[in-house]
Enzyme design. Structure first.
Site, mmCIF file in Angstrom:
data_model
loop_
_atom_site.group_PDB
_atom_site.id
_atom_site.type_symbol
_atom_site.label_atom_id
_atom_site.label_comp_id
_atom_site.label_asym_id
_atom_site.label_seq_id
_atom_site.Cartn_x
_atom_site.Cartn_y
_atom_site.Cartn_z
ATOM 1 C CB SER A 118 -8.570 -36.907 -36.908
ATOM 2 O OG SER A 118 -8.564 -37.282 -38.264
ATOM 3 C CG ASP B 64 -17.984 -39.157 -43.805
ATOM 4 O OD1 ASP B 64 -18.220 -37.958 -44.011
ATOM 5 O OD2 ASP B 64 -17.992 -39.668 -42.674
HETATM 6 C C1 GLA Z 1 -19.703 -38.080 -39.892
HETATM 7 C C2 GLA Z 1 -20.669 -38.962 -40.676
HETATM 8 C C3 GLA Z 1 -21.239 -38.204 -41.876
HETATM 9 C C4 GLA Z 1 -21.807 -36.849 -41.473
HETATM 10 C C5 GLA Z 1 -20.817 -36.082 -40.593
HETATM 11 C C6 GLA Z 1 -21.404 -34.819 -40.033
HETATM 12 O O1 GLA Z 1 -18.566 -37.797 -40.653
HETATM 13 O O2 GLA Z 1 -20.018 -40.131 -41.114
HETATM 14 O O3 GLA Z 1 -22.219 -39.003 -42.512
HETATM 15 O O4 GLA Z 1 -23.044 -36.990 -40.832
HETATM 16 O O5 GLA Z 1 -20.340 -36.872 -39.505
HETATM 17 O O6 GLA Z 1 -21.695 -33.920 -41.048
#
Ligand code: GLA
Length: 390
Positions: A127, A176
């Site tokens: 999500s 993340d």
């Molecule tokens: C995902 C990736 C992150 C980042 C975001 C977009 O969550 O895991 O590293 O690139 O997309 O900002």
């Protein structure tokens, strides 16, 4: 979630008592999207939705996994001496990958015993709220606690990224894992992904909340669109390097991009690079707005971020656009944008508390009319990184 709930579930599956309990958060990204693999800034925060684990040592040399969220998958058992990626091991691959790569650190012996691991999450999967990084950082705290070893948090973060890139096959950036591991209660993480320097910014929302709006449209980053965007940015960078001396798109600002973008020579690539450059500058401005407690300005920057992701980066789609555009029209909404990778997943809105009910009502009506899905809403706290629960 109650520890007793985890204890009961654990005992049902493994017929013994769990000895240790853990929690690892998910994350939202306030602003700074698709900048983390372009040497730019991001501004995420860990949230109180996440992944719980009950764990005990096992009598064998195996890892036993069970998820209360996927009970039909049953127990997945893997030997500690054979942790290679297997598609059919589904969600357990995120943990297996962490066991694999953390074991390769120089001062660490192989794990001396196996584990029974029971997982229960309240983070909607796929999500855009980083259920995968939540599990990776959960594995980090399980490993350090159960085997009584010390690992630098930054190494755990980097190992999580390595798992995504080399084990799962998603060419993601570091945002993340960094947000989940380094997150602190009521503080957002302002991170320069180029240097990995970061600051924690108090988030003082007063009579406002951040409402998460879920499209309930599942998206899968392994399906290629994410990696495609990354490759497009790399190609744009290569072309720019013919005329300007830079290592990443994050080194450009609006003015220098304007002067050099002719060298890219392709409409799609110009749009992708323009997003990466301007979103980074916008994120820096958003950090300043948050420092000045100027939430009106912060909200406008959120809106601008969404527009750029919609028209230049093209990662939104009708579902996210309907949620966000409808939110913009409601009283008491300071800003709204998609969060995470896009292609479905979630959006966030900065909303006055007494406007939340109306927002939910209006967004639900517009969304159900425009799409085949119903939205879900969550109001979460900004929370600490992974913890052992007692
Ligand atoms: C995902 C990736 C992150 C980042 C975001 C977009 O969550 O895991 O590293 O690139 O997309 O900002």
């Amino acid at each position: 979630m109650d520890i007793s709930e985890l204890q009961v579930g654990f005992k049902d599956v493994y017929d013994t008592d769990a000895t240790n309990f853990f929690f690892s958060p998910g994350r939202i990204n306030l602003i700074g999207e698709h900048t983390d693999y372009n040497g730019g800034h991001v501004f995420p925060a860990a949230i109180s939705l996440g992944t719980y684990a009950a764990v005990s040592p096992s009598k064998d040399n195996e890892l036993h996994f069970f998820s209360a969220n996927y009970p039909k998958n049953g127990e997945v058992v893997v030997s500690l001496t054979n942790l290679e990626y297997k598609k059919e091991d589904s969600w357990t691959n995120y943990l297996k990958g962490m066991f694999t790569f953390l074991d390769q650190t120089p001062d660490q012996d192989a794990y001396s015993f196996g584990l029974n691991i029971y997982i229960k999450g309240n983070l909607p999967a796929a999500s855009g709220l980083s259920s995968s990084a939540s599990m990776e950082m959960l594995a980090g705290i399980i490993i350090t606690s159960m085997y009584d070893i010390e690992i630098d948090p930054l190494e755990i973060v980097q190992t999580g990224k390595q798992v995504e890139n080399e084990y799962i096959g998603v060419n993601s950036g570091i945002m993340d894992q960094f947000a989940v591991e380094m997150g602190k209660k009521n503080q957002a993480v302002f991170l320069d992904t180029n240097t990995l320097e970061y600051k924690l910014f108090p988030i003082n929302l007063e009579d406002m909340s951040i409402v998460i709006m879920n499209t309930n449209k599942p998206r899968n980053l392994v399906d290629g669109k994410y990696n495609e965007r990354r490759a497009e940015c790399e190609e744009a960078l290569t072309r720019l390097q013919d005329v300007v001396n830079i290592e990443s798109l994050g080194e450009l600002d609006e003015k220098s991009f304007d002067e050099y973008c002719y060298a890219i020579g392709d409409e799609t690539l110009i749009k992708r690079a323009r997003h990466a450059v301007i979103e980074n500058q916008r994120t820096i401005r958003a950090g300043e707005a948050m420092t000045n407690n100027d939430l009106q300005q912060f909200g406008r920057l959120m809106n601008a971020s969404h527009i750029s992701l919609e028209y230049d980066y093209e990662v939104t789609g009708i579902e996210l656009d309907t949620l966000v555009h409808t939110a913009w029209q409601q009283d008491g909404v300071l800003g709204a944008r998609m969060t995470g990778a896009g292609f479905g997943g979630c959006a966030i809105a900065l909303v006055e508390n007494d406007a939340i009910d109306n927002l939910k009502k209006e967004v639900t009506a517009a969304y159900e009319k425009a799409t085949d899905f119903s939205p879900s809403f969550y109001i979460t706290e900004i929370s600490d990184g992974p913890i052992e629960l007692f």
